[in-house]
Enzyme design. Structure first.
Site, PDB file in Angstrom:
ATOM      1  N   TRP A 239       0.796  -1.227   0.000  1.00  0.00           N
ATOM      2  CA  TRP A 239       0.000   0.000   0.000  1.00  0.00           C
ATOM      3  C   TRP A 239       0.825   1.271   0.000  1.00  0.00           C
ATOM      4  O   TRP A 239       0.417   2.284  -0.537  1.00  0.00           O
ATOM      5  CB  TRP A 239      -0.926   0.010   1.239  1.00  0.00           C
ATOM      6  CG  TRP A 239      -1.911  -1.095   1.161  1.00  0.00           C
ATOM      7  CD1 TRP A 239      -1.831  -2.318   1.762  1.00  0.00           C
ATOM      8  CD2 TRP A 239      -3.132  -1.111   0.399  1.00  0.00           C
ATOM      9  NE1 TRP A 239      -2.917  -3.078   1.424  1.00  0.00           N
ATOM     10  CE2 TRP A 239      -3.730  -2.367   0.595  1.00  0.00           C
ATOM     11  CE3 TRP A 239      -3.764  -0.174  -0.430  1.00  0.00           C
ATOM     12  CZ2 TRP A 239      -4.937  -2.715  -0.011  1.00  0.00           C
ATOM     13  CZ3 TRP A 239      -4.962  -0.527  -1.025  1.00  0.00           C
ATOM     14  CH2 TRP A 239      -5.540  -1.780  -0.811  1.00  0.00           C
TER      15      TRP A 239
ATOM     16  N   HIS B  69       5.928   9.828  -5.204  1.00  0.00           N
ATOM     17  CA  HIS B  69       5.614  11.106  -4.548  1.00  0.00           C
ATOM     18  C   HIS B  69       6.894  11.844  -4.144  1.00  0.00           C
ATOM     19  O   HIS B  69       6.885  13.058  -3.996  1.00  0.00           O
ATOM     20  CB  HIS B  69       4.723  10.875  -3.326  1.00  0.00           C
ATOM     21  CG  HIS B  69       3.309  10.543  -3.703  1.00  0.00           C
ATOM     22  ND1 HIS B  69       2.398  11.522  -4.046  1.00  0.00           N
ATOM     23  CD2 HIS B  69       2.662   9.367  -3.822  1.00  0.00           C
ATOM     24  CE1 HIS B  69       1.237  10.944  -4.341  1.00  0.00           C
ATOM     25  NE2 HIS B  69       1.370   9.638  -4.221  1.00  0.00           N
TER      26      HIS B  69
ATOM     27  N   ASP C 179      -2.053  12.420  -5.841  1.00  0.00           N
ATOM     28  CA  ASP C 179      -3.269  11.660  -5.592  1.00  0.00           C
ATOM     29  C   ASP C 179      -4.426  12.640  -5.706  1.00  0.00           C
ATOM     30  O   ASP C 179      -4.435  13.681  -5.049  1.00  0.00           O
ATOM     31  CB  ASP C 179      -3.247  11.041  -4.191  1.00  0.00           C
ATOM     32  CG  ASP C 179      -2.131  10.019  -4.047  1.00  0.00           C
ATOM     33  OD1 ASP C 179      -1.700   9.473  -5.071  1.00  0.00           O
ATOM     34  OD2 ASP C 179      -1.704   9.775  -2.908  1.00  0.00           O
TER      35      ASP C 179
ATOM     36  N   GLU D  77      -4.564   1.836  -8.280  1.00  0.00           N
ATOM     37  CA  GLU D  77      -4.775   3.136  -7.630  1.00  0.00           C
ATOM     38  C   GLU D  77      -5.416   4.118  -8.616  1.00  0.00           C
ATOM     39  O   GLU D  77      -4.707   4.864  -9.300  1.00  0.00           O
ATOM     40  CB  GLU D  77      -3.448   3.712  -7.111  1.00  0.00           C
ATOM     41  CG  GLU D  77      -2.841   2.897  -5.991  1.00  0.00           C
ATOM     42  CD  GLU D  77      -1.744   3.640  -5.237  1.00  0.00           C
ATOM     43  OE1 GLU D  77      -1.293   3.116  -4.212  1.00  0.00           O
ATOM     44  OE2 GLU D  77      -1.327   4.744  -5.656  1.00  0.00           O
TER      45      GLU D  77
ATOM     46  N   HIS E 216      -4.038   7.843  -8.397  1.00  0.00           N
ATOM     47  CA  HIS E 216      -2.627   8.243  -8.467  1.00  0.00           C
ATOM     48  C   HIS E 216      -2.232   8.546  -9.916  1.00  0.00           C
ATOM     49  O   HIS E 216      -2.218   7.666 -10.766  1.00  0.00           O
ATOM     50  CB  HIS E 216      -1.749   7.121  -7.895  1.00  0.00           C
ATOM     51  CG  HIS E 216      -0.269   7.424  -7.920  1.00  0.00           C
ATOM     52  ND1 HIS E 216       0.465   7.712  -6.778  1.00  0.00           N
ATOM     53  CD2 HIS E 216       0.618   7.475  -8.943  1.00  0.00           C
ATOM     54  CE1 HIS E 216       1.736   7.920  -7.107  1.00  0.00           C
ATOM     55  NE2 HIS E 216       1.853   7.780  -8.421  1.00  0.00           N
TER      56      HIS E 216
HETATM   57 ZN   LIG Z   1      -0.089   8.320  -4.833  1.00  0.00          ZN
END
Ligand SMILES: [Zn+2]
Length: 247
Positions: free
Chosen positions: A148, A157, A164, A212, A215
């Site tokens: 995760w 990031h 996000d 995701e 993202h």
């Molecule tokens: Zn992310």
């Protein structure tokens, strides 16, 4: 005096819009149909990057479990929403994406962008501790957490190239977000701004990251279009899927 007041109000409004990361208007209510056109442009156009340069700069830096962020990598950061910052090239395009979405009645909300490695370390360790408190061994906790949260040094990031994005009506980072209008808009339009859905549902084996839908990663418009049209991951696009990137 009146001019000053108006300018001040406009600035305040701009600040509020930036803080909320999205338009102040939701879907236009009936009464707004008759409002003057100039009032519709309440959200100021982004000035950081001319529109014609959106997504022009390419950045194919690969960061994943096998390819940590280079030690000397220090992105030039620029605010995109509230306290959230991104790499300058990505930020310029992101601001236009947020602006255009808002103009089309889609409220996008940045909930994470650049994170320094120390911050990433804290996030990771907090999650590991959470799993340990649930009864997992440390080794198991690290393994589950890695599904995760990218271990420090390996998160996109940390490059400032990823964000996000959710929507005010659905702020949870889970698969349900994919069903929202915001997620559908992003999936369809992000490549026009140089962003890709970095962790697609059918590429988890290659990316090593679960699906995701929130993202988005800046790569530049040309690559974003090719990656999306071919339906490949960034690893596949760069030809390094399933092997250690040697450079
Ligand atoms: Zn992310």
């Amino acid at each position: 005096m009146k001019r000053l007041w108006k300018a001040g109000t406009a600035l305040l409004l701009a600040a509020l819009l930036i803080l909320s990361g999205c338009t102040a208007r939701g879907p236009a209510p009936e009464e707004s149909v008759s409002s003057a056109p100039e009032e519709e442009g309440a959200m100021p156009e982004p000035t950081m990057l001319p529109r014609e340069e959106v997504g022009e700069l390419e950045n194919l830096l690969l960061v994943n479990a096998e390819n940590p962020v280079p030690d000397d990598y220090t992105p030039e950061l620029y605010p995109v929403s509230g306290a959230y910052q991104m790499d300058a090239d990505a930020a310029g395009s992101m601001l236009w994406m947020l602006y255009d979405a808002a103009a089309q009645g889609v409220d996008l909300m940045v909930v994470s962008a650049y994170r320094g490695t120390e911050r990433q370390r804290q996030n990771f360790n907090n999650k590991v501790q959470e799993y340990i408190s649930l009864g997992l061994s440390e080794e198991e906790a690290v393994e589950v957490t890695s599904q995760w949260i990218a271990p420090p040094g390996t998160s996109e990031h940390e490059t400032g190239l990823a964000a996000d994005i959710v929507t005010p009506g659905y702020q949870m980072l889970n698969h349900g977000f994919a069903e929202t209008q915001a997620a559908k808009w992003l999936a369809a339009h992000a490549p026009e701004y140089g962003f890709i859905l970095r962790y697609p549902e059918d590429k988890t084996e290659i990316t090593g990251i679960t699906y995701e839908p929130w993202h988005f990663r800046y790569v530049g418009k040309r690559a974003a279009r090719e990656i999306t049209e071919r339906g490949v991951s960034l690893e596949e696009y760069l030809g390094v899927a399933g092997e250690t990137y040697a450079e």
